[in-house]
Design a protein around this motif. Structure first.
Motif, short mmCIF file in Angstrom:
data_model
loop_
_atom_site.label_atom_id
_atom_site.label_comp_id
_atom_site.label_asym_id
_atom_site.label_seq_id
_atom_site.Cartn_x
_atom_site.Cartn_y
_atom_site.Cartn_z
N TYR A 124 35.98 71.38 19.22
CA TYR A 124 35.72 72.32 20.32
C TYR A 124 36.97 72.88 20.98
N ARG A 132 28.70 74.22 23.46
CA ARG A 132 28.77 73.97 22.01
C ARG A 132 28.51 72.50 21.70
N GLU A 135 24.80 71.98 21.92
CA GLU A 135 24.12 72.57 20.75
C GLU A 135 24.24 71.68 19.53
N ASP A 136 25.39 71.01 19.39
CA ASP A 136 25.62 70.16 18.23
C ASP A 136 24.98 68.79 18.37
#
Ligand code: GRF
Length: 223
Positions: A124, A132, A135-136
């Motif tokens: 990241y 992010r 989301e992961d």
């Protein structure tokens, strides 16, 4: 201020909560560094007010009006560099300084400029790290204090702090948890450097270990 302390300059663009963590750490007479200057590229940044309240000299060097091209960046950085040297800075701490730096400043302060990034690098890099990570679906997230290199968010790592990602987390709730970790990680990194316990070799920072330094296991969810 004692002459034997490492002189810091803190570069900010905004609210300056990491700056505040450094101000608070440096208020302890045993802390081995002192803040000689807080410099902002944004007029009215709240971090400047924090510095004034703490009696720390400030400088504002706006990038606006200097042109966005290479020449403008270079001219802006030349002004910053002169101000940092005038202040006698020995270590530059980027703390929410929202402007990419060119090799002029980065190489000019090689191994004497550090940054805090809100993720566990090398994951990241860049912006929107909390979105992010969510989301992961990672279970651990955190922050990194690292030496600055010309490639963004890519320098040798000094300190990392991890926090759990909890179900129901939003980018804001996760950001708040990471920020709490940042406020511990940044003063620690400065202390390690100021105490002479760090040695950079390529991409690796060797840290002189002391008894009791061993950390426990961090697992998320906890067993
Ligand atoms: C922090 O999340 C830091 O990791 C990033 O920018 C933010 C600055 O916050 N580089 P603050 O201005 O220190 O409150």
């Amino acid at each position: 201020m004692s002459g034997s302390k490492l002189k810091l300059a803190v570069l900010i663009s905004g609210r300056g909560s990491n700056l505040q963590a450094l101000i608070d750490a440096a208020a302890d007479p045993a802390f081995p560094a002192e803040i000689a200057l807080v410099l902002s590229n944004v007029e009215g940044a709240y971090g400047l007010e924090r510095a004034r309240l703490a009696g720390i000299p400030t400088a504002t060097i706006p990038h606006k009006g200097m042109g966005g091209g290479e020449a403008g960046r270079r001219a802006h950085e030349a002004l910053i560099d002169a101000r940092l040297r005038e202040a006698g800075a020995e270590l530059i701490c980027l703390a929410g300084y929202m402007r990419l730096l060119t090799p002029f400043l980065v190489d000019g302060w090689h191994d004497r400029m550090i940054n805090i990034h809100p993720a566990l690098l090398p994951s990241y890099k860049g912006l929107h790290t909390h979105e992010r990570a969510l989301e992961d679906g990672v279970r651990l997230h955190g922050c990194t204090v690292h030496y600055v290199r010309t490639e963004m968010d890519a320098g040798p790592i000094i300190v990392q702090a991890a926090v759990p990602v909890l179900s129901g987390d939003t980018p804001d709730s996760l950001a708040a948890r990471v920020l709490t970790a940042e406020h511990k990680a940044y003063p620690l990194a400065v202390r390690l450097i100021a105490d002479g316990r760090t040695r950079v070799e390529g991409m690796v920072v060797h840290i002189e270990q002391r008894p009791g330094d061993e950390a426990g296991l961090l697992m998320s969810p906890s067993p």
